[in-house]
Scaffold this active site. Structure first.
Site, short mmCIF file in Angstrom:
data_model
loop_
_atom_site.label_atom_id
_atom_site.label_comp_id
_atom_site.label_asym_id
_atom_site.label_seq_id
_atom_site.Cartn_x
_atom_site.Cartn_y
_atom_site.Cartn_z
N GLU A 264 37.42 -54.94 71.19
CA GLU A 264 38.76 -55.47 70.93
C GLU A 264 38.86 -56.16 69.58
OE1 GLU A 264 37.04 -55.70 73.71
OE2 GLU A 264 38.30 -55.52 75.48
N TRP B 290 25.41 -75.21 84.55
CA TRP B 290 25.35 -73.83 84.11
C TRP B 290 23.99 -73.52 83.48
CZ3 TRP B 290 30.44 -71.58 81.77
CH2 TRP B 290 31.49 -71.82 82.67
P1 ADP Z 1 31.96 -53.32 76.28
O1 ADP Z 1 30.51 -53.48 76.67
O2 ADP Z 1 32.93 -53.87 77.26
O3 ADP Z 1 32.33 -52.01 75.66
P2 ADP Z 1 31.71 -54.30 73.69
O4 ADP Z 1 30.80 -53.20 73.33
O5 ADP Z 1 32.93 -54.51 72.97
O6 ADP Z 1 32.14 -54.29 75.15
O7 ADP Z 1 30.83 -55.61 73.78
C1 ADP Z 1 31.34 -56.88 73.59
C2 ADP Z 1 30.50 -57.90 74.28
O8 ADP Z 1 29.12 -57.74 73.98
C3 ADP Z 1 30.82 -59.29 73.82
O9 ADP Z 1 31.96 -59.81 74.45
C4 ADP Z 1 29.55 -60.04 74.20
O10 ADP Z 1 29.53 -60.38 75.55
C5 ADP Z 1 28.48 -59.02 73.97
N1 ADP Z 1 27.85 -59.24 72.66
C6 ADP Z 1 28.08 -58.61 71.50
N2 ADP Z 1 27.29 -59.07 70.53
C7 ADP Z 1 26.52 -60.04 71.07
C8 ADP Z 1 25.50 -60.93 70.58
N3 ADP Z 1 25.07 -60.87 69.33
N4 ADP Z 1 24.96 -61.80 71.44
C9 ADP Z 1 25.36 -61.87 72.73
N5 ADP Z 1 26.30 -61.06 73.24
C10 ADP Z 1 26.88 -60.16 72.43
#
Ligand code: ADP
Length: 546
Positions: free
Chosen positions: A331, A448
């Site tokens: 997004e 948490w």
């Molecule tokens: P989806 O898995 O729904 O397709 P995306 O590929 O857009 O989503 O992934 C987004 C999510 O990935 C973020 O909201 C977060 O939770 C996680 N994410 C992305 N980069 C990182 C990071 N460097 N560290 C931790 N979590 C991450």
């Protein structure tokens, strides 16, 4: 009073024409599905993107019509990035790792009119084509003589025959920069996938931002290997930023194993690479036992899920490669934050610096962020208070494609914030750190526990290949963490040894109650751990402490 400057719309076609003029002989190297290496230049790329645009015109496709790709990272996919969007159509990149049912659903939901696929995905197309009546043209991304004779797909053509008969001259249309350019569906880990619909303006601004020194620092002197797939969030925008900077581009095609990636990096003098932690894990496991070194790689962006500090240390200390930890999401086009030091940190002791570099980083100009508590109140930037992370900016989603309700939360100033679904802290210097996805947070006795912290500690153990921490129901504490672990090949590790390893690294109440050794940890379509699946497979598991 309005300013008196020109207002050319920011269009994706201008990126490729810029590259063709100013970086005409800069190379684009691709490992093809056929296994061989293909080379050409930005000038060649631009010519073929124009041929593709002519082919789409000849098909009678209207502005805004969706054209889908199901393809690895390679030059033909790159031509689609510019030929489809540049001519006013919308490039829909489909993730081939999704289940065929989901792929058919996505193709129909997007109302794709044409679909171009790599031959590796022929079985998927054979399974779904009859369920996708809106697709008028199926195109195999291959040479004319490689077109399968009896594919069973009506009207299937080869990409080369399809674009080959068209001119490489084309007048790119000019239109509003807010016009849609491409779309990408989220992985749909919860419910049906939803699509982000990017615009020429959002993609071009993101391309500028991604090239900045504290972001990917891309230049015409770089040789760039995007291991991040072009089928998910535009390979973090690298195709556009590459055209903007004129860097050499190296595409790995389908060969994402450690050996293939390493050999390509060495052969093509790669200076910069980008990928998710699981990809780098494979690369390091290939290199370490063989005592291999990087001769040209200087920087790597690691993101998409949390980069374990152990991996960061290995890259920096053992290989002299700097790691930029990055965070973003579909997004957000996707870049939100990247982690690099500030001037005032340069004199700090190394371990202090490493503590900063483990965070997800600072916002890029263009991304505003804040953290809020359950009551919606903004939390202080003190590095300790945590809350739901909200973002807004010109390359962040306003609403989903065909979405009915707005996903935004209204701010006091009337502008909406997008809730990321992540829980984070932000420190006084603006460094954001994700503690969890809100659905993965573990709540134990009202406190948490960050599953990422627990995983990072396990990943620092030399015998651990991968670790996933989840909460398990507990009669007294609500939930207690356990850690599911895969061991490195040949490595020995007992439950007790790993639990002991947590001593001094986490507070007592945060230490997992149990270690479960598993064959593999389920990964989703974008290489991230699928905790929903892991929870499912452990549904009969009982906590020893419960
Ligand atoms: P989806 O898995 O729904 O397709 P995306 O590929 O857009 O989503 O992934 C987004 C999510 O990935 C973020 O909201 C977060 O939770 C996680 N994410 C992305 N980069 C990182 C990071 N460097 N560290 C931790 N979590 C991450």
């Amino acid at each position: 009073m309005l300013g008196l400057m020109q207002s050319q719309p920011l269009l994706i076609s201008s990126l490729i024409e810029f590259a063709a003029r100013h970086h005409r002989d800069a190379e684009i190297v691709s490992r093809r599905v056929e296994g061989d290496i293909h080379r050409y230049t930005y000038k060649d790329l631009a010519g073929r993107a124009r041929q593709l645009a002519n082919a789409l015109d000849a098909m009678g496709l209207q502005p805004g019509d969706r054209v889908a790709s199901l393809a690895w990272n390679g030059y033909r996919h790159m031509e689609m990035y510019f030929g489809v969007s540049g001519s006013g159509r919308v490039l829909h990149t489909v993730n081939p790792r999704l289940h065929p049912e989901q792929i058919a659903w996505i193709i129909n939901h997007a109302e794709d009119r044409a679909l171009c696929f790599d031959l590796s995905f022929l079985p998927i197309i054979q399974a779904v084509h009859a369920k996708c009546p809106l697709v008028k043209q199926w195109v195999a991304l291959c040479d004319a003589d490689k077109l399968p004779a009896d594919s069973g797909i009506p009207g299937l053509v080869s990409y080369e025959a399809w674009i080959g008969s068209h001119s490489d001259q084309y007048q790119w249309p000019q239109f509003d920069e807010n016009t849609a350019s491409s779309m990408c569906y989220t992985s749909g880990t919860t419910g049906n996938p939803k699509a982000a619909l990017y615009s020429h303006r959002s993609s071009t601004l993101h391309a500028y931002a991604a090239a900045l020194p504290d972001v990917m620092c891309l230049s015409a002197r770089d040789s760039v290997l995007p291991v991040v797939p072009m089928f998910h969030v535009n390979a973090w925008g690298i195709p556009y930023s590459a055209a903007l900077t004129g860097c050499k581009l190296v595409f790995p095609g389908p060969a994402l194993d450690g050996k293939s990636v390493y050999e390509l990096m060495e052969a093509e003098g790669v200076t910069f690479a980008a990928g998710v932690p699981t990809v780098w894990q494979m690369l390091l496991s290939h290199m370490k036992p063989a005592g291999l070194r990087f001769s040209t790689l200087k920087r790597t962006v690691i993101g998409g899920s949390a980069c374990p500090p152990a991996m960061l240390n290995t890259f920096q200390d053992e290989y002299g490669v700097s790691v930029l930890h990055a965070w973003g999401m579909t997004e957000m086009s996707p870049l939100g934050t990247l982690c690099s030091l500030k001037n005032k940190h340069l004199e700090m002791p190394k371990d202090e610096q490493m503590k900063i570099l483990q965070k997800q980083g600072r916002a890029i100009y263009g991304v505003e962020m804040k953290i809020v508590g359950d009551d919606g109140q903004e939390q202080p930037w003190d590095g300790k208070s945590f809350g739901d992370l909200l973002v807004r900016g010109p390359w962040i989603i306003d609403s989903y494609y065909k979405g009915s309700a707005s996903p935004l939360i209204q701010g006091d100033d009337g502008h909406g914030w997008f809730p990321t679904g992540d829980v984070a802290t932000i420190d006084a210097d603006g460094y954001m750190q994700i503690t969890d996805r809100s659905k993965d947070v573990i709540k134990s006795g009202g406190e948490w526990i960050s599953s990422i912290d627990i995983e990072n500690i396990a990943m620092a153990h030399p015998a651990v290949a991968m670790a996933a921490c989840i909460g398990m129901p507990h009669p007294k504490w609500d939930e207690r963490p356990i850690v599911a672990v895969t061991r490195k090949p040949g490595a020995e590790l007992s439950r007790e040894e790993l639990l002991q390893f947590y001593e001094g690294k986490a507070a007592k109440w945060q230490v997992p109650d149990d270690v479960v050794f598993v064959e593999s940890i389920p990964l989703g379509a974008t290489g991230k751990m699928l905790k929903t699946k892991l929870r499912e497979s452990l549904k009969d598991y009982k906590l020893p402490t419960a």
